[in-house]
Design a protein around this motif. Structure first.
Motif, mmCIF file in Angstrom:
data_model
loop_
_atom_site.group_PDB
_atom_site.id
_atom_site.type_symbol
_atom_site.label_atom_id
_atom_site.label_comp_id
_atom_site.label_asym_id
_atom_site.label_seq_id
_atom_site.Cartn_x
_atom_site.Cartn_y
_atom_site.Cartn_z
ATOM 1 N N ALA A 299 0.815 -1.208 0.000
ATOM 2 C CA ALA A 299 0.000 0.000 0.000
ATOM 3 C C ALA A 299 0.851 1.262 0.000
ATOM 4 O O ALA A 299 2.009 1.267 0.452
ATOM 5 N N ASN A 300 0.251 2.358 -0.499
ATOM 6 C CA ASN A 300 0.899 3.662 -0.413
ATOM 7 C C ASN A 300 0.559 4.299 0.933
ATOM 8 O O ASN A 300 -0.083 3.676 1.788
ATOM 9 N N ALA A 301 0.949 5.557 1.114
ATOM 10 C CA ALA A 301 0.748 6.210 2.416
ATOM 11 C C ALA A 301 -0.727 6.336 2.779
ATOM 12 O O ALA A 301 -1.081 6.368 3.959
ATOM 13 N N ALA A 302 -1.595 6.398 1.778
ATOM 14 C CA ALA A 302 -3.034 6.513 2.035
ATOM 15 C C ALA A 302 -3.694 5.162 2.257
ATOM 16 O O ALA A 302 -4.890 5.096 2.567
ATOM 17 N N GLY A 303 -2.949 4.075 2.075
ATOM 18 C CA GLY A 303 -3.489 2.742 2.327
ATOM 19 C C GLY A 303 -3.985 2.007 1.105
ATOM 20 O O GLY A 303 -4.460 0.877 1.212
ATOM 21 N N PHE A 304 -3.849 2.612 -0.083
ATOM 22 C CA PHE A 304 -4.322 1.973 -1.307
ATOM 23 C C PHE A 304 -3.188 1.238 -2.017
ATOM 24 O O PHE A 304 -2.021 1.627 -1.927
ATOM 25 N N VAL A 305 -3.542 0.166 -2.727
ATOM 26 C CA VAL A 305 -2.537 -0.629 -3.435
ATOM 27 C C VAL A 305 -1.897 0.235 -4.513
ATOM 28 O O VAL A 305 -2.580 0.722 -5.411
ATOM 29 N N GLU A 306 -0.605 0.408 -4.426
ATOM 30 C CA GLU A 306 0.085 1.393 -5.273
ATOM 31 C C GLU A 306 0.431 0.787 -6.634
ATOM 32 O O GLU A 306 1.378 0.016 -6.767
ATOM 33 N N ALA A 310 -2.012 3.371 -15.497
ATOM 34 C CA ALA A 310 -2.394 2.876 -16.825
ATOM 35 C C ALA A 310 -2.401 1.356 -16.888
ATOM 36 O O ALA A 310 -3.348 0.746 -17.377
ATOM 37 N N THR A 311 -1.350 0.710 -16.354
ATOM 38 C CA THR A 311 -1.211 -0.748 -16.519
ATOM 39 C C THR A 311 -1.846 -1.551 -15.400
ATOM 40 O O THR A 311 -2.063 -2.756 -15.555
ATOM 41 N N MET A 312 -2.102 -0.938 -14.247
ATOM 42 C CA MET A 312 -2.677 -1.599 -13.068
ATOM 43 C C MET A 312 -1.672 -2.530 -12.387
ATOM 44 O O MET A 312 -2.050 -3.316 -11.509
ATOM 45 N N GLN A 313 -0.410 -2.465 -12.781
ATOM 46 C CA GLN A 313 0.637 -3.272 -12.157
ATOM 47 C C GLN A 313 1.245 -2.509 -10.991
ATOM 48 O O GLN A 313 1.412 -1.279 -11.046
ATOM 49 N N ALA A 327 -7.519 0.228 -5.403
ATOM 50 C CA ALA A 327 -6.334 0.595 -6.171
ATOM 51 C C ALA A 327 -6.060 2.085 -6.038
ATOM 52 O O ALA A 327 -6.970 2.888 -5.820
ATOM 53 N N SER A 328 -4.809 2.468 -6.203
ATOM 54 C CA SER A 328 -4.407 3.869 -6.028
ATOM 55 C C SER A 328 -4.717 4.736 -7.234
ATOM 56 O O SER A 328 -4.446 5.937 -7.217
ATOM 57 N N THR A 329 -5.269 4.174 -8.295
ATOM 58 C CA THR A 329 -5.550 4.940 -9.505
ATOM 59 C C THR A 329 -6.483 6.118 -9.193
ATOM 60 O O THR A 329 -7.478 5.954 -8.500
ATOM 61 N N TYR A 362 -5.337 1.622 -19.125
ATOM 62 C CA TYR A 362 -6.607 2.151 -18.606
ATOM 63 C C TYR A 362 -6.522 3.666 -18.637
ATOM 64 O O TYR A 362 -5.555 4.260 -18.154
ATOM 65 N N ASP A 363 -7.540 4.324 -19.195
ATOM 66 C CA ASP A 363 -7.503 5.775 -19.383
ATOM 67 C C ASP A 363 -8.190 6.561 -18.276
ATOM 68 O O ASP A 363 -8.349 7.786 -18.379
ATOM 69 N N GLY A 364 -8.578 5.867 -17.203
ATOM 70 C CA GLY A 364 -9.222 6.558 -16.088
ATOM 71 C C GLY A 364 -10.719 6.685 -16.215
ATOM 72 O O GLY A 364 -11.350 7.425 -15.450
#
Length: 438
Positions: A299-306, A310-313, A327-329, A362-364
């Motif tokens: 996770a990133n600092a906010a707790g979401f998978v970083e 675009a690629t979701m990796q 996800a952090s997107t 992924y374009d958001g």
């Protein structure tokens, strides 16, 4: 950082099961080629897509036995759907050939390609897909959990409470209705105001509007994150005579006394307390990444998978991917986003298995059918950066009955019968411009 598993002899057949075992120094109880954490919209859709493209061993980890079409809960709260129309047994949705492990994830150990479950079981994986969704933090509003579903305190963010919302709207005889929106992130950012419009419209249709005072209290400084749609939403608020209070965050509720306490932030940053009496209040709870992610190395600092947006990796662990609300997107957290993310993730995961470049992007894209009245929808579609990308060549700012049919008829069908079964569907959203009304 575990390297992406590769084949020294060259690309492999993506439809074949991988033969390389996880690189782990710890003993695992079981091992899977692909482990999916979360059996909601993102997990089921991704599993179904993968099942049609690979012979890998796949497992979904999720303790929930009921699966809900959460976008439908606003319409439950408005008397259009029943709760039963928005739910299915989880067992009926797990794709054939995918194992369902009815447990919750407790610990992520990406350095060992392992996830530890709540019962202590250790699962090894070659690839991990994390999509456990968002956590509803009811307890962050003092007094809320004790009064939910009583004393006129409603919320469509829990399926079992949505019918109570409709009960109060249907039987409302006068007084003050308050609708709240917390700070971001939240699921479907338009949902808190949709139910306010529907409540006001119902009261107008039943000749009860004159006796009601309706307020929308939002922690944000705007009605919507994409500015293009704000004038249309302001017009809807004015049409329904709903008073909008910006930078007004619900902090506590006294249910028996029917009082709500808000923190109000002034333009100079000064915060004051405001106490508002209510006859009915619809609460959107604060939301965050699940606790199991917040303390994890993925996770990133906010707790979401970083992940790369675009690629979701994952940005660090190349055999980890994520999608959906966890996800952090930086996209709107909606089922529409999942529908577009899942095919991208699957293509890139298979490319990673083949030691090939990750070319799908992924374009958001996100979509929010903003229900401004019964039979009227402002269909907001947009991508990263707030680009307006409608699927149809119609000005999306204009409330339309066609959008209502889309919301109430087609999208539920699309969800249950296409998306969750691994069928890709995209009409073809693209950036468009429309002349402003004179």
């Amino acid at each position: 950082m575990p390297a992406t598993p590769s084949n020294p002899d060259g690309p492999t057949d993506p439809t074949a099961a991988p033969t390389t075992a996880p690189t782990t120094a710890l003993t695992a109880d079981r091992s899977f080629d692909i482990l999916i954490i979360g059996g909601g919209a993102a997990g089921i859709t991704t599993a179904a897509l993968l099942r049609g493209k690979t012979k890998c061993t796949i497992a979904i980890v999720d303790p929930a036995t009921t699966h809900s079409y959460q976008p439908g809960w606003t319409l439950v709260g408005a008397g259009i759907f029943t709760l039963e129309q928005t739910t299915r047994a989880e067992a009926t949705l797990i794709p054939n050939g995918v194992e369902w492990i009815k447990q919750a994830a407790a610990t992520f150990e990406p350095d060992h390609n392992t996830v530890v479950l709540a019962d202590g079981t250790r699962l090894a994986y070659r690839y991990l897909i994390a999509c456990p969704g968002l956590q509803l933090d009811w307890g962050k509003i003092e007094g809320l959990t004790e009064t939910l579903g009583r004393n006129g305190v409603c919320s469509n963010y829990r399926g079992d409470l949505a019918a109570y919302t409709w009960q109060y709207i249907r039987n409302f005889e006068g007084g003050r209705m308050i609708f709240t929106q917390p700070p971001m992130p939240i699921k479907c950012p338009g949902a808190p105001q949709k139910i306010a419009y529907l409540a006001a419209d119902h009261l107008r249709r039943t000749n009860k509007r004159a006796g009601a005072e309706i307020e929308f209290c939002t922690a944000l400084d705007a009605l919507f994150g994409v500015g293009y749609f704000i004038p249309a939403l302001k017009a809807a608020m004015q049409d329904h005579a709903i008073a909008v209070n910006y930078k007004t965050t619900l902090k506590a509720i006294d249910g028996p006394a029917k009082k709500a306490i808000f923190a109000v932030t002034a333009p100079d940053g000064t915060i004051t307390e405001a106490i508002r009496a209510f006859d009915m209040i619809h609460v959107t709870p604060p939301q965050s990444a699940p606790d199991v992610l917040k303390t994890s190395p993925i996770a990133n600092a906010a707790g979401f998978v970083e992940v790369h947006q675009a690629t979701m990796q994952h940005v660090k662990f190349s055999n980890i991917f994520a999608l959906g609300d966890a996800a952090s997107t930086p996209n709107s957290k909606t089922a529409a986003a999942v529908r577009m993310q899942a095919p991208v993730l699957v293509r890139n995961l298979i490319a990673a298995m083949n030691a090939q470049p990750l070319t799908a992007a992924y374009d958001g894209y996100g979509s929010c059918p903003l229900t401004t009245a019964y039979g009227k929808i402002v269909l907001a579609e947009f991508t990263y950066g707030g680009k307006v990308t409608p699927s149809f060549p119609l000005d999306p700012r204009k409330p339309r009955y066609s959008g209502w049919l889309l919301k109430s008829k087609f999208l539920p069908f699309l969800y249950w019968n296409m998306m969750l079964k691994g069928n890709e569907f995209d009409i073809g959203h693209k950036e468009r411009s429309f002349a402003d009304a004179a």
